[in-house]
Write a protein that holds these residues in place. Sequence first.
Motif, PDB file in Angstrom:
ATOM      1  N   SER A 111     -14.538   2.527 -35.909  1.00  0.00           N
ATOM      2  CA  SER A 111     -13.902   1.378 -35.266  1.00  0.00           C
ATOM      3  C   SER A 111     -13.412   0.364 -36.290  1.00  0.00           C
ATOM      4  O   SER A 111     -12.351  -0.247 -36.113  1.00  0.00           O
ATOM      5  N   TYR A 112     -14.149   0.201 -37.390  1.00  0.00           N
ATOM      6  CA  TYR A 112     -13.769  -0.774 -38.410  1.00  0.00           C
ATOM      7  C   TYR A 112     -12.520  -0.310 -39.166  1.00  0.00           C
ATOM      8  O   TYR A 112     -11.557  -1.069 -39.323  1.00  0.00           O
ATOM      9  N   VAL A 113     -12.527   0.937 -39.612  1.00  0.00           N
ATOM     10  CA  VAL A 113     -11.409   1.434 -40.421  1.00  0.00           C
ATOM     11  C   VAL A 113     -10.154   1.587 -39.582  1.00  0.00           C
ATOM     12  O   VAL A 113      -9.035   1.374 -40.071  1.00  0.00           O
ATOM     13  N   ALA A 114     -10.305   1.929 -38.309  1.00  0.00           N
ATOM     14  CA  ALA A 114      -9.131   2.089 -37.450  1.00  0.00           C
ATOM     15  C   ALA A 114      -8.391   0.773 -37.248  1.00  0.00           C
ATOM     16  O   ALA A 114      -7.217   0.770 -36.857  1.00  0.00           O
ATOM     17  N   ARG A 115      -9.058  -0.359 -37.529  1.00  0.00           N
ATOM     18  CA  ARG A 115      -8.424  -1.663 -37.391  1.00  0.00           C
ATOM     19  C   ARG A 115      -7.550  -2.022 -38.586  1.00  0.00           C
ATOM     20  O   ARG A 115      -6.777  -2.989 -38.514  1.00  0.00           O
ATOM     21  N   ILE A 116      -7.650  -1.285 -39.665  1.00  0.00           N
ATOM     22  CA  ILE A 116      -6.981  -1.682 -40.906  1.00  0.00           C
ATOM     23  C   ILE A 116      -5.474  -1.885 -40.744  1.00  0.00           C
ATOM     24  O   ILE A 116      -4.933  -2.846 -41.303  1.00  0.00           O
ATOM     25  N   PRO A 117      -4.733  -1.003 -40.019  1.00  0.00           N
ATOM     26  CA  PRO A 117      -3.294  -1.284 -39.882  1.00  0.00           C
ATOM     27  C   PRO A 117      -3.016  -2.655 -39.277  1.00  0.00           C
ATOM     28  O   PRO A 117      -2.054  -3.333 -39.662  1.00  0.00           O
ATOM     29  N   ARG A 118      -3.853  -3.085 -38.329  1.00  0.00           N
ATOM     30  CA  ARG A 118      -3.657  -4.410 -37.714  1.00  0.00           C
ATOM     31  C   ARG A 118      -4.067  -5.525 -38.676  1.00  0.00           C
ATOM     32  O   ARG A 118      -3.525  -6.630 -38.607  1.00  0.00           O
ATOM     33  N   ASP A 119      -5.025  -5.232 -39.542  1.00  0.00           N
ATOM     34  CA  ASP A 119      -5.529  -6.240 -40.480  1.00  0.00           C
ATOM     35  C   ASP A 119      -5.054  -5.985 -41.903  1.00  0.00           C
ATOM     36  O   ASP A 119      -5.665  -6.447 -42.863  1.00  0.00           O
ATOM     37  N   ARG A 120      -3.953  -5.273 -42.035  1.00  0.00           N
ATOM     38  CA  ARG A 120      -3.461  -4.879 -43.363  1.00  0.00           C
ATOM     39  C   ARG A 120      -3.249  -6.090 -44.269  1.00  0.00           C
ATOM     40  O   ARG A 120      -3.657  -6.086 -45.434  1.00  0.00           O
ATOM     41  N   ASP A 121      -2.609  -7.130 -43.738  1.00  0.00           N
ATOM     42  CA  ASP A 121      -2.328  -8.303 -44.564  1.00  0.00           C
ATOM     43  C   ASP A 121      -3.620  -8.979 -45.017  1.00  0.00           C
ATOM     44  O   ASP A 121      -3.701  -9.492 -46.139  1.00  0.00           O
ATOM     45  N   LEU A 122      -4.633  -8.985 -44.161  1.00  0.00           N
ATOM     46  CA  LEU A 122      -5.909  -9.576 -44.542  1.00  0.00           C
ATOM     47  C   LEU A 122      -6.583  -8.774 -45.644  1.00  0.00           C
ATOM     48  O   LEU A 122      -7.178  -9.333 -46.563  1.00  0.00           O
ATOM     49  N   ALA A 123      -6.500  -7.446 -45.555  1.00  0.00           N
ATOM     50  CA  ALA A 123      -7.085  -6.598 -46.589  1.00  0.00           C
ATOM     51  C   ALA A 123      -6.384  -6.824 -47.927  1.00  0.00           C
ATOM     52  O   ALA A 123      -7.024  -6.888 -48.979  1.00  0.00           O
ATOM     53  N   ARG A 124      -5.087  -6.971 -47.893  1.00  0.00           N
ATOM     54  CA  ARG A 124      -4.337  -7.214 -49.127  1.00  0.00           C
ATOM     55  C   ARG A 124      -4.612  -8.604 -49.679  1.00  0.00           C
ATOM     56  O   ARG A 124      -4.645  -8.807 -50.898  1.00  0.00           O
ATOM     57  N   LEU A 125      -4.822  -9.546 -48.781  1.00  0.00           N
ATOM     58  CA  LEU A 125      -5.195 -10.888 -49.215  1.00  0.00           C
ATOM     59  C   LEU A 125      -6.524 -10.866 -49.954  1.00  0.00           C
ATOM     60  O   LEU A 125      -6.701 -11.544 -50.972  1.00  0.00           O
TER      61      LEU A 125
END
Length: 221
Positions: A111-125
Amino acid sequence: MARRTDSPSRSRTTSNARPRRTPDQAERRRDPQRTRERIVEAALAEFSAKGFAGARVSEIAERAGLNKQLISYYFGGKAGLYQAILARWQEGEDAVVAGQQDQSLADLTTSYVARIPRDRDLARLLAWEGLSPDSGDAGGEHRTARMRQALEDLGRRQRAGELAGDLDPRCFLLAFMAAATAPATLPQLARSIFDADPDSEEFAQHYADQLARMIEHLSGE
């Protein structure tokens, strides 16, 4: 005859200089919550693309389609806006964690990793924050508390048999965080390895499922 030292260009610059404008009442009354949302969304895109040091308030305002003085009015400037983004991310993370206490470690991973496309900008930040000394450690105190909470949860899961007893939960957590955000922070490698778009929902689901399987193997059973 004495020559004037002031050049025409300098005189024009001085005479044309305009004082910093405060947003008028009409601007401030125009759905302030939505205005804040537009600014935060634009800032997140700008910060994730260029980092804190490279981001410009004028470009954030242009992305949002708003007067840049509204950024100062609502957030006090670039630093305050960056803090607002981190605070929102932290609130989202806390809400996710609170709702997933009963999930297995493998399901939590999916569930956490599947969210990455939606939170991509946050991960890059997050990656920019680690690579750029100019970003400081704005979320350091909250992040440390959050990581301690995660380690306590991993210790509980390890005692329950979800994680092999000879693994250091600290090493597992760091490796997991790096692996979870890799498609967003290393998209060029993901494209080369998978020949696929790392920002797609299909890739995210496949990657999440595979990480979950790896974690199941780490139970030691």
